[in-house]
Motif scaffolding. Structure first.
Motif, PDB file in Angstrom:
ATOM      1  N   UNK A   1       6.239   9.548  10.148  1.00  0.00           N
ATOM      2  CA  UNK A   1       5.591   9.659  11.452  1.00  0.00           C
ATOM      3  C   UNK A   1       6.482   9.019  12.504  1.00  0.00           C
ATOM      4  N   UNK A   2       7.186   9.809  13.332  1.00  0.00           N
ATOM      5  CA  UNK A   2       8.075   9.234  14.339  1.00  0.00           C
ATOM      6  C   UNK A   2       7.371   8.294  15.304  1.00  0.00           C
ATOM      7  N   UNK A   3       6.073   8.536  15.527  1.00  0.00           N
ATOM      8  CA  UNK A   3       5.333   7.706  16.483  1.00  0.00           C
ATOM      9  C   UNK A   3       4.657   6.508  15.809  1.00  0.00           C
ATOM     10  N   UNK A   4       4.737   6.455  14.486  1.00  0.00           N
ATOM     11  CA  UNK A   4       3.956   5.438  13.788  1.00  0.00           C
ATOM     12  C   UNK A   4       4.763   4.442  12.977  1.00  0.00           C
TER      13      UNK A   4
ATOM     14  N   UNK B   1       5.038  -2.917  23.012  1.00  0.00           N
ATOM     15  CA  UNK B   1       3.799  -2.283  23.423  1.00  0.00           C
ATOM     16  C   UNK B   1       2.706  -3.319  23.580  1.00  0.00           C
ATOM     17  N   UNK B   2       1.587  -3.126  22.915  1.00  0.00           N
ATOM     18  CA  UNK B   2       0.478  -4.070  22.989  1.00  0.00           C
ATOM     19  C   UNK B   2       0.576  -5.207  22.000  1.00  0.00           C
ATOM     20  N   UNK B   3       1.606  -5.174  21.127  1.00  0.00           N
ATOM     21  CA  UNK B   3       1.780  -6.221  20.125  1.00  0.00           C
ATOM     22  C   UNK B   3       2.701  -7.281  20.704  1.00  0.00           C
TER      23      UNK B   3
ATOM     24  N   UNK C   1       8.608   5.757  22.512  1.00  0.00           N
ATOM     25  CA  UNK C   1       7.641   5.686  23.606  1.00  0.00           C
ATOM     26  C   UNK C   1       6.922   4.337  23.661  1.00  0.00           C
ATOM     27  N   UNK C   2       7.655   3.260  23.349  1.00  0.00           N
ATOM     28  CA  UNK C   2       7.051   1.923  23.359  1.00  0.00           C
ATOM     29  C   UNK C   2       7.922   0.985  24.191  1.00  0.00           C
TER      30      UNK C   2
ATOM     31  N   UNK D   1      12.961  -3.483  28.700  1.00  0.00           N
ATOM     32  CA  UNK D   1      13.400  -2.098  28.848  1.00  0.00           C
ATOM     33  C   UNK D   1      12.763  -1.487  30.085  1.00  0.00           C
ATOM     34  N   UNK D   2      13.550  -0.689  30.801  1.00  0.00           N
ATOM     35  CA  UNK D   2      13.044  -0.019  32.005  1.00  0.00           C
ATOM     36  C   UNK D   2      12.461   1.350  31.691  1.00  0.00           C
ATOM     37  N   UNK D   3      12.727   1.849  30.502  1.00  0.00           N
ATOM     38  CA  UNK D   3      12.165   3.132  30.072  1.00  0.00           C
ATOM     39  C   UNK D   3      11.808   3.022  28.598  1.00  0.00           C
ATOM     40  N   UNK D   4      10.754   3.700  28.201  1.00  0.00           N
ATOM     41  CA  UNK D   4      10.357   3.667  26.799  1.00  0.00           C
ATOM     42  C   UNK D   4      11.400   4.390  25.948  1.00  0.00           C
ATOM     43  N   UNK D   5      11.580   3.897  24.719  1.00  0.00           N
ATOM     44  CA  UNK D   5      12.517   4.538  23.800  1.00  0.00           C
ATOM     45  C   UNK D   5      12.034   5.952  23.493  1.00  0.00           C
ATOM     46  N   UNK D   6      12.893   6.923  23.701  1.00  0.00           N
ATOM     47  CA  UNK D   6      12.565   8.303  23.380  1.00  0.00           C
ATOM     48  C   UNK D   6      13.603   8.945  22.467  1.00  0.00           C
ATOM     49  N   UNK D   7      14.840   8.498  22.571  1.00  0.00           N
ATOM     50  CA  UNK D   7      15.916   9.163  21.848  1.00  0.00           C
ATOM     51  C   UNK D   7      16.486   8.356  20.701  1.00  0.00           C
ATOM     52  N   UNK D   8      15.993   7.131  20.499  1.00  0.00           N
ATOM     53  CA  UNK D   8      16.569   6.266  19.473  1.00  0.00           C
ATOM     54  C   UNK D   8      15.491   5.419  18.804  1.00  0.00           C
ATOM     55  N   UNK D   9      15.734   5.114  17.539  1.00  0.00           N
ATOM     56  CA  UNK D   9      15.014   4.057  16.845  1.00  0.00           C
ATOM     57  C   UNK D   9      15.926   2.832  16.854  1.00  0.00           C
ATOM     58  N   UNK D  10      15.316   1.639  16.835  1.00  0.00           N
ATOM     59  CA  UNK D  10      16.125   0.434  16.834  1.00  0.00           C
ATOM     60  C   UNK D  10      15.476  -0.641  15.993  1.00  0.00           C
TER      61      UNK D  10
END
Length: 327
Positions: A149-152, A93-95, A111-112, A70-79
């Motif tokens: 938690x959207x970020x978690x 991310x780091x995983x 954001x990952x 990905x060229x940009x972190x996901x901000x508008x969608x879950x996948x």
């Protein structure tokens, strides 16, 4: 029955060069780079997607090993990425190198950055993209104050057994939805999108909500699946082949299941459901004629329709409409 009954939802593509394949992927999914790992080997991509309201479900095949980043972190969608054939590796991310197998799916939170490695051997990936705003509105609408938690969100999901498996099998049914001219019935599309998103949320919050799965259950029984599909339709009735495809069984198996459970065939059940729809519309004082309401619900032989209506409701459809007009 008002409003559009179908939407242009089915997209099929084949690409034989990297730039074309990337352009297709970016149109449906997100900006990314696409790197083949074996120079000189013929490159092809085969892709099919169903674009539902707020949800995209698609299958993806490549003829050679590749890396998608990905060229940009996901901000508008879950996948969610799952493997229908073969194994893939995804860095989230780091995983690094989250395994994607028939029993384990990968989840993209927000954001990952993500990189998908695979297709060295025959593989098919199923991708499920859900718009963030619709997911988070559904949390409020159906779940109230349940912690989400959207970020978690976790980076992987068990789809080998239990509720994860039932959810994945249900989502696979999206790829079997009946189409006419690349269009799917709008009611069916809304139903599958809502169930897909609701099931995803249930899986994400089940550790913090004891009754998560019972709040938004995914129908496991083929009769329940078919009945819910029938209830969601707003356009023409479904054929037996279409109902069987949605539930992932043969027409004969679905016939037997309906007869054992309900004592009627799927098509007889659907006609009864449609007859009750006609009655509800007539009782609501529809401005349409009996003929128009009947035809809109799939009854083209009006004489037989009127006879069957009287057998079920002990009055003619015109009497139902006239009574509604007096109240």
């Amino acid at each position: 029955m008002t409003g559009s009954t179908s939407l242009p939802l089915e997209v099929r593509n084949t690409a034989s060069d990297v730039d074309h394949a990337r352009a297709i992927g970016e149109q449906i999914w997100y900006p990314h780079t696409l790197t083949p790992l074996r120079g000189g080997q013929q490159f092809t991509m085969n892709y099919k997607s169903m674009l539902l309201p707020g949800t995209t479900v698609g299958t993806l095949r490549y003829s050679t090993g590749i890396v998608i980043e990905t060229q940009a972190e996901h901000q508008n969608d879950y996948q969610v990425n799952a493997s229908l054939l073969g194994n893939l590796r995804i860095s989230v991310g780091g995983d690094d190198r989250v395994p994607v197998t028939s029993a384990r799916a990968q989840v993209n939170g927000l954001h990952v950055p993500v990189a998908i490695h695979g297709w060295h051997r025959p593989s098919v990936m199923l991708g499920v993209k859900m718009r963030r705003d619709i997911v988070e509105r559904a949390v409020v609408r159906y779940w109230g104050d349940v912690p989400f938690d959207p970020e978690g969100v976790p980076t992987s999901l068990d789809v080998g057994d239990g509720p994860g498996r039932r959810w994945l099998e249900f989502v696979r049914g999206v790829m079997r939805l009946p189409t006419t001219g690349h269009e799917v019935d709008a009611g069916l599309a809304r139903y599958y999108s809502e169930r897909t998103i609701g099931g995803f949320i249930a899986l994400m919050v089940r550790d913090t909500c004891d009754d998560a799965e019972s709040r938004f259950p995914i129908p496991a029984d083929i009769v329940d699946q078919a009945r819910e599909a029938i209830a969601s339709m707003v356009g023409a009735p479904l054929s037996l082949d279409a109902l069987a495809a949605i539930t992932g069984v043969t027409g004969r198996a679905l016939q037997l299941a309906f007869r054992r459970r309900l004592g009627v065939t799927p098509l007889v059940y659907q006609r009864i459901d449609r007859m009750h729809r006609v009655r509800r519309e007539l009782e609501a004082g529809s401005s349409a004629t009996v003929r128009d309401v009947a035809i809109a619900n799939g009854f083209v032989h009006l004489g037989r329709f009127a006879q069957r209506y009287r057998e079920i409701f002990a009055e003619a459809p015109s009497e139902t409409l006239a009574r509604a007009a007096r109240t």
